[in-house]
Design an enzyme around this catalytic site. Structure first.
Site: not given
Length: 342
Positions: A15, A128, A286, A297
């Protein structure tokens, strides 16, 4: 607990994550929250993202993340989790090997020289993340060159629980079927994940070939909705989708299929016997959320860690929620040295 009780097989990827802006997403035609496979038009994206400031490299790939988290939750013995996948003979491949070893996962990679080790660009904007996977070597996994070898198949046979993300359907559906049938024939537990909307849309045929062998199916709310649409369920009620999915044909009738759909901060939906039950997630401020990449995952990893210890479904979901809660407070699918899970 013994070594190699949990078996995972999938796309080992490195990644590459970086915080980007909307212009970057627009430039490459990316949605803020999505997973796609890289096309030619994304080649420049990989070159550009590594030049950004503060790029982080993490060993990734959906299935590999999950088995690594399961191993982290279990702690000891080491190597409870086995992982198969394909990498290149290169620097990124060496990083993946080193990271798997550090995570105490028993990784057996098929190594080849045709393609470089796969990468996944995680383009982060706020809460996101848009994932673009360049499978490269991961796409070169060969059943006859690796899975079928006696020494490797012995490791498969040692396992009691199997987990393969839907992403691997794009690579080697025949490898998935061989493992799934073995699990079904021996009354062991085979788990799968819908993984991304594009799997149900474009790989529906191989997905539905494996479905009769699936004992536990994971997915999130978007993937569940797409799956329901592709199968003509004619409902967007997540509980109803779970029920209809549970009732799809099944090979091993000794085990009723369990369907588990996560919904971000909303309740996780699961089939418990004939009922569909909602399980609230752990409350989180948050502002504490750093990166939701890897939350799904991690949930599966936590769930599997309890499953291999033969805990009840409720307990598996609680362990999943705990792991996801830890992961979203950190960048990438990374974790502290030890879990503080009771």
């Amino acid at each position: 607990m013994r070594e190699n009780t949990l078996f995972g097989m999938g796309n080992p990827l490195l990644d590459i994550s970086a915080v980007v802006d909307k212009d970057f997403l627009d430039k490459f035609g990316l949605k803020p929250n999505d997973q796609i496979l890289a096309e030619d038009k994304h080649k420049a994206l990989f070159e550009e993202i590594v030049k950004r400031n503060k790029v982080e490299y993490h060993a990734g790939g959906s299935t590999q993340n999950s088995v690594k988290i399961a191993q982290w939750m279990i702690q000891k013995p080491h190597k409870v989790a086995t992982f198969f996948g394909c990498i290149g003979n290169d620097h990124f491949g060496e990083i993946l090997k080193k990271k798997a070893e550090e995570a105490h996962v028993d990784a057996h990679y098929y190594e080849q020289n045709e393609e470089p080790t796969g990468t996944c660009a995680a383009c982060i904007t706020g809460d996101n993340r848009s994932l673009v996977a360049n499978l490269a070597a991961a796409n070169c996994y060969k059943k006859e060159k690796h899975l079928d070898l006696d020494s490797n198949w012995e490791l498969v046979k040692k396992a009691k629980v199997y987990y393969i993300a839907g992403f691997f359907l794009t690579v080697s559906p025949e490898s998935i079927l061989k493992v799934a049938k073995h699990a079904s024939d021996n009354n062991k537990i085979f788990c799968m994940n819908l993984s991304a909307p594009f799997i149900s849309q474009f790989f529906k045929e191989p997905l539905m070939k494996v479905m009769p062998y699936v004992d536990i199916l994971f997915g999130n709310e978007t993937e569940a909705a797409t799956f329901a649409k592709e199968l003509g369920f004619e409902t967007d009620d997540i509980a109803e989708i779970a029920k209809k999915t549970q009732n799809l044909p099944k090979d091993n009738t000794k085990r009723q299929r369990v369907v588990v759909f996560t919904q971000g901060k909303d309740d996780t939906v699961a089939t418990v016997g004939e009922r569909v039950t909602m399980f609230p997630v752990v409350d989180i401020d948050q502002n504490a959320i750093v990166d939701t990449n890897g939350a799904g995952d991690a949930f599966v990893g936590g769930f599997l860690s309890a499953l291999v210890q033969e805990h009840k479904l409720e307990e598996c979901i609680r362990a999943g929620h705990y792991a996801a809660n830890v992961i979203i407070k950190r960048v990438g699918c990374t974790f502290p040295e030890k879990p503080d899970y009771q």
